[in-house]
Structures are given as structure tokens and as C-alpha cells.
Design an enzyme around this catalytic site. Structure first.
Site, PDB file in Angstrom:
ATOM      1  N   GLY A  95       0.621  -1.310   0.163  1.00 23.05           N
ATOM      2  CA  GLY A  95      -0.178   0.422   0.106  1.00 23.05           C
ATOM      3  C   GLY A  95       0.608   0.850   0.035  1.00 23.05           C
ATOM      4  N   GLU A 126       5.691  -3.633   1.192  1.00 30.72           N
ATOM      5  CA  GLU A 126       5.783  -2.887  -0.387  1.00 30.72           C
ATOM      6  C   GLU A 126       4.871  -1.526  -0.918  1.00 30.72           C
ATOM      7  OE1 GLU A 126       4.717  -1.906  -3.841  1.00 30.72           O
ATOM      8  OE2 GLU A 126       3.480  -3.921  -4.156  1.00 30.72           O
ATOM      9  N   CYS A 182       1.907   0.253  -8.302  1.00 32.45           N
ATOM     10  CA  CYS A 182       2.675   1.094  -7.586  1.00 32.45           C
ATOM     11  C   CYS A 182       4.131   1.136  -8.265  1.00 32.45           C
ATOM     12  CB  CYS A 182       3.037   0.056  -6.619  1.00 32.45           C
ATOM     13  SG  CYS A 182       2.695  -1.234  -6.621  1.00 32.45           S
ATOM     14  N   PHE A 240      -0.784   7.946  -8.815  1.00 34.24           N
ATOM     15  CA  PHE A 240      -1.320   6.653  -8.975  1.00 34.24           C
ATOM     16  C   PHE A 240      -3.318   7.126 -10.560  1.00 34.24           C
ATOM     17  CE2 PHE A 240      -2.445   2.471  -7.041  1.00 34.24           C
ATOM     18  CZ  PHE A 240      -1.358   1.754  -6.381  1.00 34.24           C
TER      19      PHE A 240
END
Length: 501
Positions: A246, A269, A303, A402
Site C-alpha cells: 500500500g 511493498e 505501484c 496513481f
């Protein structure tokens, strides 16, 4: 996920029923202790799909207790042959294959994923990941050590214990299996908290885990919110490890909670602002397409998104032209509809954050080449957006967006672009496009990134370790290295009468 032979894509299911909306503990379905529920939405239509039981600290306590009981010495799980753990994981993969259409439809409805991507890439990756982890179950082993003196010494690779696993909303099912696959292969028990936006495929997995034959308490699933259920896992005194995918902001909170509680192991991560460097000698068609997919795949909600694109000066204008042409080809709409190539962002919060960053790019002087605003009257859709003439000090060049936003920057020299590429708090991934092998090796060695792709991008496979440098996290998932996160090494030394070589 990289893939070889792709299956045909069927039509998504219609009139999908959400059968599993409760908390899964000890292979049974439970209502929340508080009696609370929370709504789950379709981001393409903004319609409520169902309500799910809202887990909180008390529910996490119940789940951890069940996981601890299942991990006790002498339990069915602890005494099970390692090869049998592998068989159970393969059985779970079989059940996912059986329910592939249902799970892909659910991912598309709840997560806004293009149905074809969910069916081919997400579900394909899930099945391959589980089969890879199944193969490792009876190959995690210790060593004998030639210690000085009359001693016999060996090591054991033992499971860590009860593992808390907190799942993101962008790849809900795939990340669920990236977490539980290695953990179960090594013999741990788990308490999983899916993202509150996307809990439905994780809860369906509870039914498959029971059907596959995993003993009660080995896998427990507690849907809920981060500040309540997630925080309860991170700070729990009887959780031995927590794994989280996240945001960097939340990753810091999890590490802090782990430190303030029982110093549980943490693997993270986190976010990224990944550089993608295109040299003038690159295959331009290949570079444009990979760089494009690297940032626009799944509406930019990755990500590893190639969100800082550095293009050498002599090819810059042509690269921008082709990139804009490619971005304009998108068809936006409901991700279940054939022919649609871009779905919605996950929720209103993300939608508004992305639009704010797009506005900052306009105000700070970047050139808007296409897109730049919302799309449609319903759902969280944003036009595919390309900025040129972006400078390193702009918010869109520094902050993780994002979203479907490509920013293209210009560079002149190799040394300059390496310095600029590394000038970030993040270090998750990077891309290099060049036909010069010496340049590829030099730059890949210099970049501060957990993964570097050369003449490709976003190529991820269960066989390869994945994780970040710097504030993109610590630890690795998948590959042989990923299993180290879920084992403790114990040294056993025995005094003997005489040692012989």
C-alpha cells in the site's frame, strides 16, 4: 504478470450474487462482534454492490487466537508433511481455475478492472503464483555446518508463526495470493485484512480455502478499515509478522506499530515514482508502447507505474507525438463492456486526488497534450492525460499520482539522467530503453530500484523477487527470496564423541 499461452476470454457473468460477506475465522463465517457492516461499491456506476461485516479489534483478536491455535506444536497443520502443504496449495489453484470466470467478473465489478485484464492477467497470475509456491513447500530446507570441535551442527528453516497480511485495493486477489502463497508454503498461519474498497474476492477465497481442505484457523480473513482492523493486526502482541502492500504513509504507521508492540517482523511493498529512461538509440515503437502501458495499465493504479518518463532530447518531440497519439485511442466505459479499454479509478478520494494533481501540472507550467479532466456523468473516470515540458520540481514529477497521467521529461546526458532518476524518496522499479548493452548494464547498475526492466516494462513473474529500495519498502515477495520473509533460521548444535570429515 508475464504470460505465455493466453486462454480465450469468455463473456463476464451477469446477475452475479455475492454469497460471502462475513468474517472468515476457523473455516467458519462470523458476524462482526460490533454488529457493524460497511458498503462495497462498483466504481464504474457508483452503485452499492452489497454490505460486508466490518471487522474491528475484537474480530482481529478472535482471528489471531484461531491462527495461534492452528500453529501450535502437534496441530494438524504443524504435523502435516510439507509435500501435503504443496498439494493443498495446488488444490486451491485448481479451485481458482474452476471459479476463474466468477472471480474475474467480481474483480471487474468491485475493482474497476477491465474484465479481460482481470481474467487473463490477474487470475492467470493468481494461478501461476499458487502453483509456484506449491512447488516450494517441500524444498525449504536447512543445512549442515562443519563447526569447529566435536559438534554436529545443522540449521532448520522454521515458519515464523502467525502472519498478519494487509492487502491493497489495486490488485485485490493477486496480492492476496502473493501474501498467503509463500506464507502457507512455509507452514505459517495467517490473518488477512483485504482493502475495505475491494473485499469480495478475498472473502470468496475463504470458501475455496475451506473446500481445498486447509485445517481450521490456518487462514482467517477479516474485512474492515485500516485505522481499526489494520491497526489491530499491526499492533497485536501475538502476531509474529506483518506484510503490507500500500502507501508509504500507511507503511510507516505499520512499522511504528510493530516497533511499539512486540517488534514483529515487517515486510513492506509501498509507493513508487518509477523512472523510465528512453535513449535515442532505442526501438522507438517498442519504447512508446511499453512506456505507455507502464503508466496507463489499470488506469495508472500500479505501484510500479512508469510515472517519470525521461526521453533523450534528440527524439523527444517525436516520442511525445507518438505517446499522445497512443493515449487518444482509449475507449472509456464500464470495464465489463467489450471494447472498453479504460475503466474507472477506485473511489472518489483517489479520483479527486488525481484531478488535483492534474490541475497542479497545468498551473506549474507543464504543457497539457491531451486529457486533463474527468469523463462521463457517472463513475470515477478520468481522461487519459499526457503532459510534456515537465520539470523535476513539479508536483506531478515528484508525487505518486496513481492515475492515468503520463509526464514526459527531457534529458541530455547519461550522467544527468541517472542523477535525476535517483533523485526521489522512492526506489521500487525502473525502465531503460536502449540498443546499447553497455549502456543498459551501466544504467541498471546505477539506478536505486528493486527491479530494473530493459527494453520492456511491468514484466512480473512468480519466479522473480519483487520489492523496493528506500521508501518503497523492505523485504521481497516471490522468487526464492520471498520465502525467506516467512521463515526463521534456527541453529542446532549437538555435542558428539568424535567428529569425522
Amino acid at each position: 504478470m508475464s504470460s505465455s499461452a493466453m486462454p480465450d476470454v469468455p463473456a463476464p457473468l451477469t446477475n452475479l450474487q455475492f454469497k460471502y460477506t462475513k468474517i472468515f475465522i476457523n473455516n467458519e463465517w462470523h458476524s462482526s462482534v460490533s454488529g457493524k457492516k460497511f458498503p462495497v461499491f462498483n466504481p464504474a456506476t457508483e452503485e452499492k454492490l452489497c454490505e460486508v461485516e466490518e471487522g474491528d479489534k475484537e474480530d482481529v483478536d478472535k482471528a489471531v487466537k484461531a491462527a495461534r491455535q492452528a500453529f501450535q506444536i502437534g496441530s494438524p497443520w504443524r504435523t502435516m508433511d510439507a509435500s501435503e502443504r504443496g498439494r493443498l496449495l495446488n488444490k486451491l489453484a485448481d479451485l481458482i481455475e474452476r471459479d476463474r470466470l466468477l472471480l474475474a467478473t467480481m474483480e471487474a465489478m468491485n475493482g474497476g478492472k477491465l474484465f479481460s485484464n482481470a481474467y487473463l492477467m490477474d487470475l492467470g497470475g493468481c494461478i501461476k503464483t499458487l502453483r509456484y509456491c506449491a512447488g516450494w513447500a517441500d524444498k525449504i530446507q536447512g543445512r549442515t555446518i562443519p563447526m569447529d570441535g566435536n559438534f554436529f551442527t545443522y540449521t532448520r528453516s522454521e515458519p515464523v508463526g502467525v502472519c498478519g497480511q494487509i492487502i491493497p485495493w489495486n490488485f485485490p486477489l493477486l496480492m492476496f495470493l502473493w501474501k498467503i502463497g509463500p506464507a502457507l508454503s512455509c507452514g505459517n498461519t495467517v490473518v488477512v485484512k483485504p482493502a475495505e474498497q475491494t473485499p469480495l474476492t478475498a472473502l470468496h477465497m475463504g470458501s475455496l480455502i475451506k473446500e481445498a481442505g486447509f485445517p481450521p484457523g490456518v487462514v482467517n480473513i477479516v474485512p474492515g478499515y485500516g485505522p481499526t482492523a489494520g491497526a489491530a493486526i499491526s499492533s497485536h502482541m501475538d502476531v509474529d509478522k506483518v506484510a503490507f502492500t500500500g502507501s508509504t504513509e500507511v507503511g510507516k504507521l505499520i512499522k511504528e506499530a510493530a516497533g511499539k508492540s512486540n517488534l514483529k517482523r515487517v515486510s513492506l511493498e509501498l509507493g513508487g515514482k518509477s523512472p523510465c529512461i528512453v535513449f535515442a538509440d532505442a526501438d522507438l515503437d517498442n519504447a512508446v508502447e511499453f512506456a505507455h502501458q507502464g503508466v496507463f495499465y489499470h488506469q495508472g493504479q500500479c505501484c510500479i507505474a512508469a510515472s517519470r518518463l525521461f526521453v533523450e532530447e534528440s527524439i523527444y518531440d517525436e516520442f511525445v507525438r507518438r505517446s499522445v497519439e497512443r493515449a487518444k485511442k482509449y475507449v472509456l466505459g464500464n470495464p465489463l463492456t467489450p471494447g472498453v479499454s479504460q475503466g474507472p479509478q477506485i473511489d472518489k478520494e483517489q479520483y479527486e486526488k488525481i484531478l488535483d494533481l492534474i490541475e497542479s501540472g497545468k498551473k506549474e507550467g507543464a504543457k497539457l497534450e491531451c486529457g486533463g479532466g474527468p469523463w462521463g456523468n457517472k463513475g470515477y473516470f478520468i481522461q487519459p492525460t499526457v503532459f510534456s515540458d515537465v520539470t523535476d520540481d513539479m508536483r506531478i514529477a515528484k508525487e505518486e499520482i496513481f492515475g492515468p497521467v503520463q509526464q514526459i521529461m527531457k534529458f541530455k546526458s547519461l550522467d544527468d539522467v541517472i542523477k535525476r532518476a535517483n533523485n526521489t524518496f522512492y526506489g521500487l522499479s525502473a525502465g531503460i530503453f536502449t540498443n546499447d548493452i553497455d549502456k543498459a548494464i551501466t544504467v541498471s547498475s546505477a539506478l536505486q530500484s528493486g527491479t530494473v526492466w530493459v527494453n520492456c516494462y511491468s514484466v512480473v513473474s512468480a519466479q522473480c523477487p519483487f520489492g523496493g529500495f528506500k521508501m518503497s519498502g523492505n523485504g521481497r515477495e516471490l522468487g526464492e527470496y520471498g520465502f525467506h520473509e516467512y521463515t526463521e533460521v534456527k541453529t542446532v548444535t549437538i555435542k558428539i564423541s568424535q567428529k569425522n570429515s
